[in-house]
Write an enzyme that holds these catalytic residues in place. Sequence first.
Site, PDB file in Angstrom:
ATOM      1  CE  LYS A 185      -4.165  -1.822   2.270  1.00  0.00           C
ATOM      2  NZ  LYS A 185      -5.148  -1.912   1.187  1.00  0.00           N
TER       3      LYS A 185
ATOM      4  CE  LYS B 272      -6.278   2.325   4.820  1.00  0.00           C
ATOM      5  NZ  LYS B 272      -6.442   2.690   3.403  1.00  0.00           N
TER       6      LYS B 272
ATOM      7  N   GLY C  67      -8.888  -7.039   2.121  1.00  0.00           N
ATOM      8  CA  GLY C  67     -10.133  -7.567   2.666  1.00  0.00           C
ATOM      9  C   GLY C  67     -10.583  -6.844   3.930  1.00  0.00           C
ATOM     10  N   GLY C  68     -10.163  -5.590   4.080  1.00  0.00           N
ATOM     11  CA  GLY C  68     -10.575  -4.793   5.241  1.00  0.00           C
ATOM     12  C   GLY C  68      -9.866  -5.172   6.536  1.00  0.00           C
TER      13      GLY C  68
ATOM     14  CG  HIS D 121     -14.745   2.139  -1.943  1.00  0.00           C
ATOM     15  ND1 HIS D 121     -13.620   1.583  -1.379  1.00  0.00           N
ATOM     16  CD2 HIS D 121     -14.819   1.637  -3.200  1.00  0.00           C
ATOM     17  CE1 HIS D 121     -13.044   0.781  -2.268  1.00  0.00           C
ATOM     18  NE2 HIS D 121     -13.754   0.795  -3.374  1.00  0.00           N
TER      19      HIS D 121
ATOM     20  CG  HIS E 218     -12.753  -0.902   7.367  1.00  0.00           C
ATOM     21  ND1 HIS E 218     -13.146   0.414   7.391  1.00  0.00           N
ATOM     22  CD2 HIS E 218     -12.233  -1.160   8.592  1.00  0.00           C
ATOM     23  CE1 HIS E 218     -12.882   0.929   8.563  1.00  0.00           C
ATOM     24  NE2 HIS E 218     -12.323  -0.008   9.321  1.00  0.00           N
TER      25      HIS E 218
ATOM     26  CD  GLU F 273     -10.439  -0.827  -3.607  1.00  0.00           C
ATOM     27  OE1 GLU F 273     -11.236  -1.773  -3.669  1.00  0.00           O
ATOM     28  OE2 GLU F 273      -9.769  -0.584  -2.574  1.00  0.00           O
TER      29      GLU F 273
ATOM     30  NE  ARG G 172      -8.408  -8.734  -5.235  1.00  0.00           N
ATOM     31  CZ  ARG G 172      -9.535  -8.177  -4.822  1.00  0.00           C
ATOM     32  NH1 ARG G 172     -10.636  -8.360  -5.506  1.00  0.00           N
ATOM     33  NH2 ARG G 172      -9.571  -7.421  -3.736  1.00  0.00           N
TER      34      ARG G 172
HETATM   35  P1  ADP Z   1      -8.355  -3.159   1.747  1.00  0.00           P
HETATM   36  O1  ADP Z   1      -7.050  -3.484   1.099  1.00  0.00           O
HETATM   37  O2  ADP Z   1      -8.579  -3.908   2.995  1.00  0.00           O
HETATM   38  O3  ADP Z   1      -9.468  -3.198   0.761  1.00  0.00           O
HETATM   39  P2  ADP Z   1      -8.530  -0.246   1.578  1.00  0.00           P
HETATM   40  O4  ADP Z   1      -7.373   0.659   1.770  1.00  0.00           O
HETATM   41  O5  ADP Z   1      -8.993  -0.445   0.188  1.00  0.00           O
HETATM   42  O6  ADP Z   1      -8.182  -1.643   2.236  1.00  0.00           O
HETATM   43  O7  ADP Z   1      -9.728   0.281   2.486  1.00  0.00           O
HETATM   44  C1  ADP Z   1     -10.902  -0.470   2.694  1.00  0.00           C
HETATM   45  C2  ADP Z   1     -12.016   0.443   3.214  1.00  0.00           C
HETATM   46  O8  ADP Z   1     -11.630   1.075   4.444  1.00  0.00           O
HETATM   47  C3  ADP Z   1     -12.361   1.598   2.294  1.00  0.00           C
HETATM   48  O9  ADP Z   1     -13.295   1.227   1.308  1.00  0.00           O
HETATM   49  C4  ADP Z   1     -12.929   2.616   3.269  1.00  0.00           C
HETATM   50  O10 ADP Z   1     -14.255   2.306   3.618  1.00  0.00           O
HETATM   51  C5  ADP Z   1     -12.062   2.424   4.485  1.00  0.00           C
HETATM   52  N1  ADP Z   1     -10.910   3.334   4.439  1.00  0.00           N
HETATM   53  C6  ADP Z   1      -9.696   3.038   3.963  1.00  0.00           C
HETATM   54  N2  ADP Z   1      -8.860   4.093   4.067  1.00  0.00           N
HETATM   55  C7  ADP Z   1      -9.579   5.093   4.597  1.00  0.00           C
HETATM   56  C8  ADP Z   1      -9.277   6.441   4.969  1.00  0.00           C
HETATM   57  N3  ADP Z   1      -8.066   6.945   4.778  1.00  0.00           N
HETATM   58  N4  ADP Z   1     -10.253   7.181   5.520  1.00  0.00           N
HETATM   59  C9  ADP Z   1     -11.487   6.672   5.726  1.00  0.00           C
HETATM   60  N5  ADP Z   1     -11.827   5.415   5.411  1.00  0.00           N
HETATM   61  C10 ADP Z   1     -10.895   4.619   4.858  1.00  0.00           C
HETATM   62  P1  ADP Z   2     -13.179  -6.533  -3.520  1.00  0.00           P
HETATM   63  O1  ADP Z   2     -12.052  -5.618  -3.151  1.00  0.00           O
HETATM   64  O2  ADP Z   2     -12.924  -7.442  -4.674  1.00  0.00           O
HETATM   65  O3  ADP Z   2     -14.458  -5.827  -3.644  1.00  0.00           O
HETATM   66  P2  ADP Z   2     -12.930  -7.646  -0.886  1.00  0.00           P
HETATM   67  O4  ADP Z   2     -12.017  -6.567  -0.488  1.00  0.00           O
HETATM   68  O5  ADP Z   2     -14.163  -7.854  -0.093  1.00  0.00           O
HETATM   69  O6  ADP Z   2     -13.425  -7.516  -2.356  1.00  0.00           O
HETATM   70  O7  ADP Z   2     -12.082  -8.991  -0.967  1.00  0.00           O
HETATM   71  C1  ADP Z   2     -12.346  -9.992  -1.918  1.00  0.00           C
HETATM   72  C2  ADP Z   2     -12.205 -11.348  -1.332  1.00  0.00           C
HETATM   73  O8  ADP Z   2     -10.857 -11.649  -1.106  1.00  0.00           O
HETATM   74  C3  ADP Z   2     -12.894 -11.546  -0.039  1.00  0.00           C
HETATM   75  O9  ADP Z   2     -13.363 -12.870  -0.018  1.00  0.00           O
HETATM   76  C4  ADP Z   2     -11.801 -11.311   0.994  1.00  0.00           C
HETATM   77  O10 ADP Z   2     -12.041 -12.052   2.143  1.00  0.00           O
HETATM   78  C5  ADP Z   2     -10.598 -11.814   0.257  1.00  0.00           C
HETATM   79  N1  ADP Z   2      -9.363 -11.061   0.484  1.00  0.00           N
HETATM   80  C6  ADP Z   2      -9.037  -9.884  -0.067  1.00  0.00           C
HETATM   81  N2  ADP Z   2      -7.794  -9.521   0.247  1.00  0.00           N
HETATM   82  C7  ADP Z   2      -7.317 -10.509   1.037  1.00  0.00           C
HETATM   83  C8  ADP Z   2      -6.072 -10.732   1.684  1.00  0.00           C
HETATM   84  N3  ADP Z   2      -5.064  -9.892   1.565  1.00  0.00           N
HETATM   85  N4  ADP Z   2      -5.948 -11.837   2.419  1.00  0.00           N
HETATM   86  C9  ADP Z   2      -6.949 -12.723   2.523  1.00  0.00           C
HETATM   87  N5  ADP Z   2      -8.142 -12.569   1.919  1.00  0.00           N
HETATM   88  C10 ADP Z   2      -8.325 -11.487   1.188  1.00  0.00           C
HETATM   89 MG    MG Z   3      -9.570  -2.039  -0.971  1.00  0.00          MG
END
Ligand code: ADP
Ligand code: ADP
Ligand code: MG
Length: 478
Positions: free
Chosen positions: A110, A142, A148-149, A192, A219, A259, A276
């Site tokens: 990230k 983070k 995956g949140g 988002h 998330h 994103e 992906r």
């Molecule tokens: P992941 O890799 O787990 O998907 P992301 O960085 O894409 O992580 O963040 C997942 C979600 O967390 C976002 O869709 C948003 O709802 C929340 N989020 C992430 N970063 C921020 C931020 N800087 N401020 C507020 N919400 C955030």
């Molecule tokens: P998308 O970003 O495709 O909308 P999600 O953030 O919800 O979806 O993640 C997609 C799928 O992959 C989910 O089933 C989540 O549990 C899994 N996933 C995503 N990132 C990871 C990770 N780094 N490790 C394990 N599982 C993950």
């Molecule tokens: Mg994300």
Amino acid sequence: MIRKVLIANRGEIALRISCTLREMGIQTVAVFTEPDEHALHVQSAHEAREISSYLDASEIVRTAKESGADAIHPGYGFLSENAGFSEACEVSGLVFIGPRADTIRAMGDKLESKRVMQQAGIPIVPVWNGSPPRSEFPVLVKAVGGGGGKGMRLVQNVAELQDALASASREASAAFGDHHVFVEKYIRQPRHIEFQILGDAHGNAIHAFERECSIQRRHQKLIEETPSPAVTPELRIQMGSAALAAARAVKYRGAGTVEFIVDPSGKFYFLEMNTRLQVEHPITEMTTGLDLVREQVLIASGEKLNYAQSDLYQTGHALECRIYAEVPEENFRPDTGVIEVFERPSGPGIRLDTGVGRGSVVSYHFDPLLAKLIVWAPSRRAAIDRMKRALEDFVLLGVRNNIEFLRRVISTDDFGSGKLDTTFLDRHGEVFNVPNEVPVEAVLVASTVGAVYDRPDRPAGHRLPLQDVWDSGNWRNS
Ligand code: ADP
Ligand code: ADP
Ligand code: MG
């Protein structure tokens, strides 16, 4: 030429991928672990092979070679964003249906991905290496390798920061094998909004418009739609150009997602790139006519994108609801069991991507995503009405699930008027309430013609004979 593909995944996405491969005349190889022996994705493939884990890269590569496959599709989750897996495929002479390993590696980090995008002139969410200034709190901690949140912590003040860094770091080590964490500016009440991108091996790239994914829990996305009610034509041009700049910055090859997080004033910031197929890709397919899996296969075969940005447009509106085996009223805890009744919604504009059916076993081994209900309609209003109807028609008994909860969410005035942000569910406690103690899933009604299964919110015509419910052993829940 790709003639045979091993699908290194399970559940709804394995089935989704196999649909397109079969339409393209490509042979499919499913893999499964023991709990998935009778899973639908195994039955839907031309052949199936047992493996010990969906995460064992070398075993999957070996299995692909043994089966005579010439390519691997990783789906999402599991090994899809594992650069080593993509490399292991190429080393064995298998085509990896996804981006180059260097792209996966850089975008999976990230901090590195933010550095690359900032250099390309794309606005990023500010990050700090050490402690941010007091005025910047609250902040988010983070994981560098997160997904995956998971591995995220909201930190209200400087006193809580050290503990949050330490615990996020431990969680990140366990979940992603990488303990590195960082601090990011917390954007309040953001949306988002992400852009689908496609790039070929010849340097061409396009975007296939946005998806709004602001309805989230933990998330993680629950409901997605396109077009976004918040994206004006001008904003679409700005964000679309930023997404294309992101694709070009890494010479992106394949299907991916850029994103962004958008603050209430409409300012947008790059959040991360997912290298992906995205869970919510069907809403893009419904409004553009593209088949994104087909595009992935063509790109992996070395073909050029045969359309330009100006050839693409969206028609109508699409919504997706993620159907999870979970109990929203109990902090979204996952549920397990056997699906006893599975009545799928149908009708115009409805698509159900499912990994389960009647008799499927839902276990604690895997992510609780059961299916995705996707609807298309000419307008947003019509799409919401259609989704409500489809959720009413969807009967899934035996495992507790979020179908009724989703129906209540999309029925709120705020959802109807497009007032969405990622804190929506925190601010709409009413959607968690079960009205009048009426059972979430079903009630049994005795009538003169015999007992029938019914639900108070469904028209009387939609009834199942009692025997089906009785057979399910699930009537006590009702
Ligand atoms: P992941 O890799 O787990 O998907 P992301 O960085 O894409 O992580 O963040 C997942 C979600 O967390 C976002 O869709 C948003 O709802 C929340 N989020 C992430 N970063 C921020 C931020 N800087 N401020 C507020 N919400 C955030
Ligand atoms: P998308 O970003 O495709 O909308 P999600 O953030 O919800 O979806 O993640 C997609 C799928 O992959 C989910 O089933 C989540 O549990 C899994 N996933 C995503 N990132 C990871 C990770 N780094 N490790 C394990 N599982 C993950
Ligand atoms: Mg994300």
